[in-house]
Design a protein around this motif. Structure first.
Motif, PDB file in Angstrom:
ATOM      1  N   SER A 105     -51.660  -9.565  27.104  1.00  9.27           N
ATOM      2  CA  SER A 105     -51.385  -9.112  25.742  1.00  9.27           C
ATOM      3  C   SER A 105     -52.666  -8.937  24.922  1.00  9.27           C
ATOM      4  CB  SER A 105     -50.441 -10.093  25.037  1.00  9.27           C
ATOM      5  OG  SER A 105     -51.041 -11.367  24.952  1.00  9.27           O
ATOM      6  N   SER A 114     -45.293 -13.927  24.683  1.00  7.64           N
ATOM      7  CA  SER A 114     -44.713 -13.304  23.495  1.00  7.64           C
ATOM      8  C   SER A 114     -44.246 -11.887  23.812  1.00  7.64           C
ATOM      9  CB  SER A 114     -45.768 -13.266  22.374  1.00  7.64           C
ATOM     10  OG  SER A 114     -45.346 -12.427  21.336  1.00  7.64           O
ATOM     11  N   GLU A 115     -42.950 -11.665  23.613  1.00  6.25           N
ATOM     12  CA  GLU A 115     -42.408 -10.338  23.898  1.00  6.25           C
ATOM     13  C   GLU A 115     -42.983  -9.285  22.958  1.00  6.25           C
ATOM     14  OE1 GLU A 115     -38.197  -7.935  24.445  1.00  6.25           O
ATOM     15  OE2 GLU A 115     -38.164 -10.103  24.158  1.00  6.25           O
ATOM     16  N   ARG A 161     -45.131  -6.227  24.504  1.00  7.27           N
ATOM     17  CA  ARG A 161     -44.699  -4.821  24.392  1.00  7.27           C
ATOM     18  C   ARG A 161     -45.725  -3.987  23.616  1.00  7.27           C
ATOM     19  NH1 ARG A 161     -40.046  -4.197  26.820  1.00  7.27           N
ATOM     20  NH2 ARG A 161     -38.543  -5.907  26.905  1.00  7.27           N
ATOM     21  N   PHE A 206     -42.991  -4.749  30.752  1.00  2.00           N
ATOM     22  CA  PHE A 206     -43.150  -6.103  30.216  1.00  2.00           C
ATOM     23  C   PHE A 206     -42.105  -7.014  30.840  1.00  2.00           C
ATOM     24  CE2 PHE A 206     -41.425  -9.325  27.414  1.00  2.00           C
ATOM     25  CZ  PHE A 206     -42.548 -10.135  27.248  1.00  2.00           C
ATOM     26  N   ALA A 216     -41.233 -11.313  30.545  1.00  2.58           N
ATOM     27  CA  ALA A 216     -41.610 -12.572  29.897  1.00  2.58           C
ATOM     28  C   ALA A 216     -42.012 -13.599  30.945  1.00  2.58           C
ATOM     29  CB  ALA A 216     -40.451 -13.100  29.062  1.00  2.58           C
TER      30      ALA A 216
END
Length: 194
Positions: free
Chosen positions: A116, A140-141, A145, A164, A166
């Motif tokens: 991320s 963290s979604e 994303r 993505f 998790a």
């Protein structure tokens, strides 16, 4: 390599005295730098050993001219400038040896954890540029994303190749859920970068 430069400069000051013979000091600096790079590349078997040998001969010739035959050249400032340029050229040619290009990764699937931000994101961008499908495995979604979108726009890759999923590596339940989701999406994983 910064330490090599400092050592070579100290030797140049000791042997020649920068105030008395700046051209000889610059040529000695270039010669010792080229010699150090040659020895390191020859011992480690790097591809730059041949170029380093040429630089050692060239800077050694400059050193000879500045030390033994300065009257033959006539311009000590010219020799000093040549020594400085030789040192810069040695650094450019030898220390910054270009790496071979990475092979295309079309059809490969790579899981990148922590993608991320930072190195994980940069790695994912490079993999996308080379044609790989990248699975962004992040806690963290929202951030994951957003990283998928950013990496696709930076690399020019289509959004279908950035997925993505998790993953929190501190939780065994999260790792199991990630594995189940990976199997559900096709189950292919050619490489894992943590």
């Amino acid at each position: 390599m910064q330490l090599d430069i400092v050592v070579a400069l100290a030797l140049a000051v000791t042997f020649f005295g920068v105030a008395a013979r700046p051209a000889a000091a610059a040529c000695l600096l270039a010669f010792l730098y080229a010699l150090g790079v040659f020895l390191l590349s020859a011992v480690s078997g790097e591809a730059g050993a041949r170029r380093a040998a040429v630089a050692v001969v060239a800077t050694g010739s400059l050193l000879y001219l500045s030390r033994v035959a300065p009257a033959a050249v006539g311009h000590e400032a010219l020799l000093g400038a040549a020594g400085g340029l030789a040192c810069l050229a040695t650094h450019r040619l030898l220390v910054r040896i270009p790496l071979p290009p990475l092979p295309p990764l079309t059809g490969r699937t790579v899981v990148v954890t922590g993608s991320s931000a930072g190195l994980g994101l940069a790695t994912a961008e490079q993999l996308l540029e080379r044609g790989a499908t990248v699975i962004f495995a992040c806690r963290s979604e929202a951030r994951g994303r957003a990283a998928c979108r950013a990496a696709c726009s930076a690399s020019g890759a289509p959004p279908e190749r950035a997925l993505f999923l998790a993953l929190d590596l501190e939780s065994c339940a999260s790792v199991r859920a990630f594995a189940a989701q990976l199997l559900a999406t096709g189950g292919r994983c050619d490489a894992l970068i943590c």
